[in-house]
Design a protein around this motif. Sequence first.
Motif, PDB file in Angstrom:
ATOM      1  N   VAL A 162      23.343  -2.329 -20.097  1.00  0.00           N
ATOM      2  CA  VAL A 162      23.723  -3.665 -20.585  1.00  0.00           C
ATOM      3  C   VAL A 162      23.346  -3.781 -22.063  1.00  0.00           C
ATOM      4  N   ALA A 163      22.147  -3.282 -22.400  1.00  0.00           N
ATOM      5  CA  ALA A 163      21.659  -3.414 -23.778  1.00  0.00           C
ATOM      6  C   ALA A 163      22.582  -2.712 -24.782  1.00  0.00           C
ATOM      7  N   ARG A 164      23.255  -1.642 -24.338  1.00  0.00           N
ATOM      8  CA  ARG A 164      24.106  -0.928 -25.310  1.00  0.00           C
ATOM      9  C   ARG A 164      25.602  -1.202 -25.110  1.00  0.00           C
TER      10      ARG A 164
ATOM     11  N   VAL B  90       7.146  -7.037  -9.838  1.00  0.00           N
ATOM     12  CA  VAL B  90       6.015  -6.300 -10.422  1.00  0.00           C
ATOM     13  C   VAL B  90       6.093  -6.498 -11.946  1.00  0.00           C
ATOM     14  N   GLU B  91       5.147  -7.282 -12.466  1.00  0.00           N
ATOM     15  CA  GLU B  91       5.218  -7.684 -13.874  1.00  0.00           C
ATOM     16  C   GLU B  91       5.246  -6.475 -14.820  1.00  0.00           C
ATOM     17  N   ALA B  92       4.464  -5.452 -14.472  1.00  0.00           N
ATOM     18  CA  ALA B  92       4.395  -4.272 -15.350  1.00  0.00           C
ATOM     19  C   ALA B  92       5.778  -3.630 -15.490  1.00  0.00           C
ATOM     20  N   SER B  93       6.588  -3.669 -14.422  1.00  0.00           N
ATOM     21  CA  SER B  93       7.930  -3.074 -14.485  1.00  0.00           C
ATOM     22  C   SER B  93       8.827  -3.880 -15.421  1.00  0.00           C
ATOM     23  N   SER B  94       8.811  -5.228 -15.278  1.00  0.00           N
ATOM     24  CA  SER B  94       9.643  -6.045 -16.187  1.00  0.00           C
ATOM     25  C   SER B  94       9.204  -5.810 -17.624  1.00  0.00           C
ATOM     26  N   LYS B  95       7.883  -5.768 -17.822  1.00  0.00           N
ATOM     27  CA  LYS B  95       7.398  -5.653 -19.204  1.00  0.00           C
ATOM     28  C   LYS B  95       7.809  -4.335 -19.832  1.00  0.00           C
ATOM     29  N   SER B  96       7.733  -3.252 -19.057  1.00  0.00           N
ATOM     30  CA  SER B  96       8.068  -1.970 -19.687  1.00  0.00           C
ATOM     31  C   SER B  96       9.570  -1.885 -19.979  1.00  0.00           C
ATOM     32  N   VAL B  97      10.422  -2.440 -19.103  1.00  0.00           N
ATOM     33  CA  VAL B  97      11.867  -2.428 -19.394  1.00  0.00           C
ATOM     34  C   VAL B  97      12.178  -3.382 -20.551  1.00  0.00           C
ATOM     35  N   ALA B  98      11.471  -4.511 -20.604  1.00  0.00           N
ATOM     36  CA  ALA B  98      11.667  -5.443 -21.732  1.00  0.00           C
ATOM     37  C   ALA B  98      11.316  -4.753 -23.051  1.00  0.00           C
ATOM     38  N   GLU B  99      10.226  -4.014 -23.042  1.00  0.00           N
ATOM     39  CA  GLU B  99       9.832  -3.306 -24.278  1.00  0.00           C
ATOM     40  C   GLU B  99      10.872  -2.265 -24.679  1.00  0.00           C
ATOM     41  N   GLU B 100      11.402  -1.574 -23.694  1.00  0.00           N
ATOM     42  CA  GLU B 100      12.395  -0.520 -23.994  1.00  0.00           C
ATOM     43  C   GLU B 100      13.705  -1.088 -24.532  1.00  0.00           C
ATOM     44  N   THR B 101      14.067  -2.307 -24.073  1.00  0.00           N
ATOM     45  CA  THR B 101      15.410  -2.822 -24.378  1.00  0.00           C
ATOM     46  C   THR B 101      15.425  -3.979 -25.373  1.00  0.00           C
ATOM     47  N   GLY B 102      14.279  -4.597 -25.604  1.00  0.00           N
ATOM     48  CA  GLY B 102      14.236  -5.748 -26.510  1.00  0.00           C
ATOM     49  C   GLY B 102      14.553  -7.063 -25.810  1.00  0.00           C
ATOM     50  N   ALA B 103      14.780  -7.030 -24.484  1.00  0.00           N
ATOM     51  CA  ALA B 103      15.027  -8.276 -23.740  1.00  0.00           C
ATOM     52  C   ALA B 103      13.694  -8.972 -23.481  1.00  0.00           C
ATOM     53  N   ARG B 104      13.746 -10.256 -23.048  1.00  0.00           N
ATOM     54  CA  ARG B 104      12.479 -10.907 -22.694  1.00  0.00           C
ATOM     55  C   ARG B 104      12.167 -10.626 -21.228  1.00  0.00           C
TER      56      ARG B 104
ATOM     57  N   MET C 236      31.584 -11.907 -25.356  1.00  0.00           N
ATOM     58  CA  MET C 236      30.218 -11.396 -25.145  1.00  0.00           C
ATOM     59  C   MET C 236      29.531 -12.227 -24.053  1.00  0.00           C
ATOM     60  N   ILE C 237      29.071 -11.578 -22.981  1.00  0.00           N
ATOM     61  CA  ILE C 237      28.357 -12.331 -21.944  1.00  0.00           C
ATOM     62  C   ILE C 237      26.879 -11.931 -21.938  1.00  0.00           C
ATOM     63  N   SER C 238      26.045 -12.874 -21.499  1.00  0.00           N
ATOM     64  CA  SER C 238      24.600 -12.621 -21.450  1.00  0.00           C
ATOM     65  C   SER C 238      24.189 -12.329 -20.017  1.00  0.00           C
ATOM     66  N   ILE C 239      23.493 -11.221 -19.847  1.00  0.00           N
ATOM     67  CA  ILE C 239      23.146 -10.753 -18.498  1.00  0.00           C
ATOM     68  C   ILE C 239      21.639 -10.633 -18.356  1.00  0.00           C
ATOM     69  N   ALA C 240      21.133 -11.011 -17.166  1.00  0.00           N
ATOM     70  CA  ALA C 240      19.731 -10.743 -16.821  1.00  0.00           C
ATOM     71  C   ALA C 240      19.716  -9.707 -15.704  1.00  0.00           C
ATOM     72  N   VAL C 241      18.896  -8.696 -15.835  1.00  0.00           N
ATOM     73  CA  VAL C 241      18.767  -7.674 -14.791  1.00  0.00           C
ATOM     74  C   VAL C 241      17.584  -8.043 -13.897  1.00  0.00           C
ATOM     75  N   ILE C 242      17.853  -8.097 -12.583  1.00  0.00           N
ATOM     76  CA  ILE C 242      16.809  -8.425 -11.604  1.00  0.00           C
ATOM     77  C   ILE C 242      16.441  -7.142 -10.869  1.00  0.00           C
TER      78      ILE C 242
ATOM     79  N   ARG D 243      25.153  -8.807 -23.604  1.00  0.00           N
ATOM     80  CA  ARG D 243      23.840  -8.928 -24.239  1.00  0.00           C
ATOM     81  C   ARG D 243      22.815  -8.978 -23.112  1.00  0.00           C
ATOM     82  N   LEU D 244      21.768  -8.180 -23.212  1.00  0.00           N
ATOM     83  CA  LEU D 244      20.702  -8.216 -22.197  1.00  0.00           C
ATOM     84  C   LEU D 244      19.684  -9.259 -22.640  1.00  0.00           C
ATOM     85  N   THR D 245      19.722 -10.433 -21.963  1.00  0.00           N
ATOM     86  CA  THR D 245      18.808 -11.493 -22.423  1.00  0.00           C
ATOM     87  C   THR D 245      17.447 -11.399 -21.745  1.00  0.00           C
ATOM     88  N   ALA D 246      17.447 -11.111 -20.444  1.00  0.00           N
ATOM     89  CA  ALA D 246      16.164 -11.132 -19.733  1.00  0.00           C
ATOM     90  C   ALA D 246      16.140 -10.063 -18.654  1.00  0.00           C
TER      91      ALA D 246
END
Length: 337
Positions: A20-22, A35-49, A1-7, A27-30
């Motif tokens: 990545v989340a599925r 654009v903060e709003a974009s990270s936040k909405s994807v974080a909410e959808e996937t459970g990543a930080r 299992m590897i941990s990935i951050a999407v940029i 594991r989608l860690t971050a």
Amino acid sequence: MISIAVIGCGRIGRMHAANVARHPGARLTAVYDVVEASSKSVAEETGARAAASLEEVLDAGDVDALLVASLTETHADLIERGAKAGKAVLCEKPIDLDIKRVDRCAEAIQGLDVPIQIGFNRRFDPGHSAVRAAAAAGEIGDLHQVIITSRDPGMPSRDYIAHAGGLLRDMTIHDFDMARFMLMEEPVEVFAVAEALIDPELGRELDDVDTAMIVLRTESGKMCCINNSRTSVYGYDQRVELMGTHGMLISDNRRPHELRRSSGEGADVGVPYLNFFVERYAEAFMNELSAFVDAVEGRAPVAVGFEDGRKALILAEAAYRSLASGRAVNLSELAEG
Ligand SMILES: NC(=O)c1ccc[n+]([C@@H]2O[C@H](COP(=O)([O-])OP(=O)(O)OC[C@H]3O[C@@H](n4cnc5c(N)ncnc54)[C@H](O)[C@@H]3O)[C@@H](O)[C@H]2O)c1
């Protein structure tokens, strides 16, 4: 299992984050976007930080790898910074629009022992990869011709086109990679014709084109023809045909299902093709991710590496030179400057 951050959490970053989340091996860690709003909405959808900065991601002990899906102009920098921080990188195409920047990036990461994979997802499409495997196994004898049809269903936004680096570096780059993959030999000569036939304003405003045909030839004489259009009214047209001494192989367009209607209006009328890359290449994007996980875990070599990204861009450079000169361009001319 590897941990990935999407940029980058735009159009394709959102899709990659969900994949990545599925994925069972990741594991989608971050997630991070300028654009903060974009990270936040994807974080909410996937459970990543939602990371507050790139530095936070690079310093994070629970991030093994970056999946770079931000704007093209950020890719080379992110590959360098990720690799120097010891993170494996799966980077969307293209590496950069400028071959000199790509070469500087290659120098910067030389000797760093981290897997770098470039996002040429089409290699992982079940149909395209089956065609390649059959040809490689000799099913059609000696391969002579490759025909790649790649037509988008509609024009991207003006803003996207303004930053994309031109049709041949943005869109045809996939087909240059497919050409190399299918030919199984390096092209040495490129002849391109291209026009702004769909939107002549595009040519005047952005010096770009929307319709192209490109012919590639390898040293041994194998040929490839690439057909591109930014708008095919009948949907996303993605086909690959290989012809050899013993036969032909075709990877065809795909539909959501195989319902055919027959009536007085027509016979065997099917439903439209899958809409665009997210739908048409859904399996390809997941298979691409699986290949990356395998490379990071050391189970397989990198399937599509940095050099593949570089070579596809060199073919785009040659095609632009052909457009400018109106003649076939040998790749050796690029080395001469
Ligand atoms: N493989 C494919 O089929 C395919 C398809 C579409 C796009 N792409 C590639 O993916 C990339 C993104 O395309 P898109 O259509 O998603 O674009 P987009 O504009 O929808 O998204 C890009 C995102 O990157 C963010 N961003 C910009 N600079 C950043 C930085 N320094 N750090 C973090 N985030 C940053 C933007 O805020 C935006 O949210 C492009 O390079 C494009 O060529 C590949």
